[in-house]
Design an enzyme around this catalytic site. Structure first.
Site, PDB file in Angstrom:
ATOM      1  N   TYR A  66       0.950  -0.999  -0.026  1.00  0.00           N
ATOM      2  CA  TYR A  66       0.030   0.383   0.555  1.00  0.00           C
ATOM      3  C   TYR A  66       0.814   0.957   0.276  1.00  0.00           C
ATOM      4  O   TYR A  66       1.074   1.775   1.100  1.00  0.00           O
ATOM      5  CB  TYR A  66      -0.659   0.078   1.490  1.00  0.00           C
ATOM      6  CG  TYR A  66      -1.826  -0.874   1.160  1.00  0.00           C
ATOM      7  CD1 TYR A  66      -1.813  -1.800  -0.153  1.00  0.00           C
ATOM      8  CD2 TYR A  66      -2.215  -0.990   2.176  1.00  0.00           C
ATOM      9  CE1 TYR A  66      -2.944  -3.122   0.112  1.00  0.00           C
ATOM     10  CE2 TYR A  66      -3.656  -2.164   2.418  1.00  0.00           C
ATOM     11  CZ  TYR A  66      -4.019  -3.590   1.725  1.00  0.00           C
ATOM     12  OH  TYR A  66      -4.384  -4.187   1.474  1.00  0.00           O
ATOM     13  N   PRO A 212     -15.252  -4.095   2.324  1.00  0.00           N
ATOM     14  CA  PRO A 212     -16.478  -4.101   2.898  1.00  0.00           C
ATOM     15  C   PRO A 212     -17.408  -3.319   2.641  1.00  0.00           C
ATOM     16  O   PRO A 212     -19.182  -3.779   2.599  1.00  0.00           O
ATOM     17  CB  PRO A 212     -16.416  -3.979   4.505  1.00  0.00           C
ATOM     18  CG  PRO A 212     -14.933  -2.875   4.464  1.00  0.00           C
ATOM     19  CD  PRO A 212     -14.475  -3.111   3.267  1.00  0.00           C
ATOM     20  N   LEU A 213     -18.047  -1.935   1.756  1.00  0.00           N
ATOM     21  CA  LEU A 213     -18.410  -1.467   1.654  1.00  0.00           C
ATOM     22  C   LEU A 213     -19.388  -1.618   0.244  1.00  0.00           C
ATOM     23  O   LEU A 213     -20.036  -0.800  -0.247  1.00  0.00           O
ATOM     24  CB  LEU A 213     -17.845   0.306   1.934  1.00  0.00           C
ATOM     25  CG  LEU A 213     -17.310   0.658   3.161  1.00  0.00           C
ATOM     26  CD1 LEU A 213     -17.013   1.728   3.194  1.00  0.00           C
ATOM     27  CD2 LEU A 213     -18.012   0.434   4.490  1.00  0.00           C
ATOM     28  N   GLY A 214     -19.019  -2.301  -0.583  1.00  0.00           N
ATOM     29  CA  GLY A 214     -18.742  -2.745  -1.532  1.00  0.00           C
ATOM     30  C   GLY A 214     -19.355  -1.214  -2.418  1.00  0.00           C
ATOM     31  O   GLY A 214     -19.929  -0.942  -3.767  1.00  0.00           O
ATOM     32  N   PRO A 217     -17.730  -0.170  -8.513  1.00  0.00           N
ATOM     33  CA  PRO A 217     -18.965  -0.545  -9.811  1.00  0.00           C
ATOM     34  C   PRO A 217     -19.337  -2.007 -10.522  1.00  0.00           C
ATOM     35  O   PRO A 217     -20.779  -2.012 -10.033  1.00  0.00           O
ATOM     36  CB  PRO A 217     -18.164  -0.164 -11.602  1.00  0.00           C
ATOM     37  CG  PRO A 217     -17.007   1.013 -10.720  1.00  0.00           C
ATOM     38  CD  PRO A 217     -16.736   0.333  -9.465  1.00  0.00           C
TER      39      PRO A 217
HETATM   40  N1  LIG Z   1      -6.077  -8.635   1.038  1.00  0.00           N
HETATM   41  C1  LIG Z   1      -6.443  -8.076  -0.622  1.00  0.00           C
HETATM   42  O1  LIG Z   1      -6.534  -8.350  -1.201  1.00  0.00           O
HETATM   43  C2  LIG Z   1      -7.010  -6.507  -0.193  1.00  0.00           C
HETATM   44  C3  LIG Z   1      -7.566  -5.745  -1.084  1.00  0.00           C
HETATM   45  C4  LIG Z   1      -8.193  -4.393  -1.119  1.00  0.00           C
HETATM   46  C5  LIG Z   1      -8.433  -3.795   0.386  1.00  0.00           C
HETATM   47  N2  LIG Z   1      -7.840  -4.399   1.590  1.00  0.00           N
HETATM   48  C6  LIG Z   1      -8.228  -4.096   2.677  1.00  0.00           C
HETATM   49  O2  LIG Z   1      -9.674  -3.880   2.206  1.00  0.00           O
HETATM   50  C7  LIG Z   1      -9.645  -2.855   3.252  1.00  0.00           C
HETATM   51  C8  LIG Z   1     -11.385  -2.207   2.652  1.00  0.00           C
HETATM   52  O3  LIG Z   1     -11.246  -2.274   1.493  1.00  0.00           O
HETATM   53  P1  LIG Z   1     -11.247  -0.863   0.585  1.00  0.00           P
HETATM   54  O4  LIG Z   1     -10.777   0.404   0.680  1.00  0.00           O
HETATM   55  O5  LIG Z   1     -10.580  -1.530  -0.967  1.00  0.00           O
HETATM   56  O6  LIG Z   1     -12.930  -0.463   0.102  1.00  0.00           O
HETATM   57  P2  LIG Z   1     -14.330  -0.343   1.569  1.00  0.00           P
HETATM   58  O7  LIG Z   1     -13.697  -0.361   2.874  1.00  0.00           O
HETATM   59  O8  LIG Z   1     -15.156  -1.184   1.470  1.00  0.00           O
HETATM   60  O9  LIG Z   1     -13.870   1.131   1.064  1.00  0.00           O
HETATM   61  C9  LIG Z   1     -13.258   2.001   0.511  1.00  0.00           C
HETATM   62  C10 LIG Z   1     -13.960   3.467  -0.302  1.00  0.00           C
HETATM   63  O10 LIG Z   1     -14.521   3.399   0.270  1.00  0.00           O
HETATM   64  C11 LIG Z   1     -15.533   5.354   0.856  1.00  0.00           C
HETATM   65  N3  LIG Z   1     -15.929   5.272   2.337  1.00  0.00           N
HETATM   66  C12 LIG Z   1     -15.362   4.614   3.437  1.00  0.00           C
HETATM   67  N4  LIG Z   1     -16.103   5.211   4.220  1.00  0.00           N
HETATM   68  C13 LIG Z   1     -16.996   6.228   3.780  1.00  0.00           C
HETATM   69  C14 LIG Z   1     -18.226   6.562   3.541  1.00  0.00           C
HETATM   70  N5  LIG Z   1     -18.785   6.640   5.537  1.00  0.00           N
HETATM   71  N6  LIG Z   1     -19.008   6.730   3.187  1.00  0.00           N
HETATM   72  C15 LIG Z   1     -18.793   6.801   1.711  1.00  0.00           C
HETATM   73  N7  LIG Z   1     -17.541   6.443   1.536  1.00  0.00           N
HETATM   74  C16 LIG Z   1     -17.025   6.400   2.533  1.00  0.00           C
HETATM   75  C17 LIG Z   1     -13.444   5.424   0.728  1.00  0.00           C
HETATM   76  O11 LIG Z   1     -13.551   6.878   0.520  1.00  0.00           O
HETATM   77  P3  LIG Z   1     -12.978   7.833   1.025  1.00  0.00           P
HETATM   78  O12 LIG Z   1     -11.476   7.446   1.550  1.00  0.00           O
HETATM   79  O13 LIG Z   1     -13.009   9.221   0.155  1.00  0.00           O
HETATM   80  O14 LIG Z   1     -13.886   7.900   2.248  1.00  0.00           O
HETATM   81  C18 LIG Z   1     -12.855   4.576   0.233  1.00  0.00           C
HETATM   82  O15 LIG Z   1     -13.544   4.765  -1.646  1.00  0.00           O
HETATM   83  C19 LIG Z   1      -8.489  -1.745   2.749  1.00  0.00           C
HETATM   84  O16 LIG Z   1      -8.352  -0.134   3.512  1.00  0.00           O
HETATM   85  C20 LIG Z   1      -6.723  -2.931   2.851  1.00  0.00           C
HETATM   86  O17 LIG Z   1      -7.419  -2.636   4.058  1.00  0.00           O
HETATM   87  C21 LIG Z   1      -7.220  -5.827   1.338  1.00  0.00           C
END
Ligand SMILES: NC(=O)c1ccc[n+]([C@@H]2O[C@H](COP(=O)([O-])OP(=O)(O)OC[C@H]3O[C@@H](n4cnc5c(N)ncnc54)[C@H](OP(=O)(O)O)[C@@H]3O)[C@@H](O)[C@H]2O)c1
Length: 286
Positions: A66, A212-214, A217
């Protein structure tokens, strides 16, 4: 200020020695655009990390890829010396030669170097949870995990997790090491890891859903997401808050790690941990 209520969503065990509240923080989004290099405002990224801990988060997920390196460095800058009960989970096995590329490298020598570099960046003697980020198709899984087992015996890793595995690969991994956690993509629209979730539930492994937030797209128009949004509206929750509440209600093995670069989103996400979804509501959402 919302803090994580310790009885709702409760806590989860990671291996024999660690227990954390069941809402974590994903530290991938605190890096620059495209998960590349430092963020525009590193001070805000550090503030988000500090606030997460202030609000009661005790599980932070990161990876050497990252930034690369950036997320781990920011965590150390913001939070070291760490609270005794903070669990930092990092990963190795993916490299970033350039911004668009996420390439797998889970050769034993690379994993050893990656783990040792993560220890230095995070200023830790031992990493509580070290996860194999992804299986490398060019390296037998047994060789990759065998090296993590050696690092564990040397005291550099406390617990081992795997990421992006199916049920068969998980079973194979568990024949080599004691896997205590699985991190796979999972949200209301993506149930592809349900068989792995069921194994985690049955055997007491933590299941860490990424994305987790899906928000992608690919998740946008799934019917359950629409139903979830409706349920959220009825309960005064945003779709993102509803997504967190839904995951927490879905399984006691679930340890969501929503990621954000913004304080307001962090606070909203933490507040969502106090919402509850009944079994009937879960069924209705689908
Ligand atoms: N193991 C793997 O292969 C893998 C792959 C991907 C991710 N991960 C891990 O999983 C974690 C979460 O995954 P992710 O970041 O892809 O997806 P996510 O947590 O589902 O979504 C993050 C996105 O949602 C936005 N967001 C967060 N809270 C919000 C809210 N309350 N209202 C509106 N928008 C919101 C964020 O933008 P803002 O910054 O603008 O809030 C960001 O663009 C990552 O941080 C990482 O640690 C692991």
């Amino acid at each position: 200020m919302p803090t994580i209520n310790p009885t709702r969503p409760g806590s989860i065990r990671i291996g024999d020695e660690l227990r954390v509240p069941r809402l974590g923080f994903g530290a991938m989004r605190i890096t620059g655009d495209g998960i590349w290099r430092p963020p525009q405002d590193p001070a805000e990224a550090r503030a988000v990390l500090r606030r997460a801990v202030e609000l009661g988060v005790r599980f932070i997920d990161t990876a050497d890829s990252y930034g690369p390196e950036t997320s781990e460095l920011l965590i150390a800058e913001a939070l070291h010396p760490y609270p005794a009960d903070l669990v930092i989970a990092t990963k190795g096995g993916i490299v970033r030669p350039d911004k668009p590329t996420w390439a797998r490298d889970a050769r034993p020598a690379h994993l050893r170097a990656a783990c040792e570099a993560s220890l230095r960046r995070l200023r830790l003697q031992r990493i509580d949870l070290y996860q194999l980020h992804a299986i490398d198709p060019n390296v037998p899984l047994e060789d990759s995990l065998g090296e993590l087992a050696r690092l564990q015996r040397e005291g550099k890793i406390r617990c081992i997790g795997v990421s992006n595995v199916d049920a068969k690969q998980l079973a194979r991994a568990r024949r080599v090491v004691d896997v205590v956690a699985v991190q796979n993509r999972c949200n209301v629209a993506d149930r592809s890891s349900d068989p792995v979730l069921a194994i985690c539930e049955r055997d007491g492994l933590a299941f860490i859903p990424w994305s987790p937030l899906g928000q992608s797209p690919q998740d946008a128009d799934a019917p359950p997401r629409v139903a979830l949004q409706r349920w959220g509206r009825e309960h005064g929750l945003t779709l993102q808050q509803a997504a967190i509440a839904w995951l927490l209600a879905r399984s006691p093995a679930m340890l969501p790690i929503p990621g954000t670069s913004q304080l307001a989103h962090l606070e909203a996400n933490v507040a969502a941990a106090n919402a509850s979804v009944s079994a009937a509501e879960l069924r209705a959402i689908g």
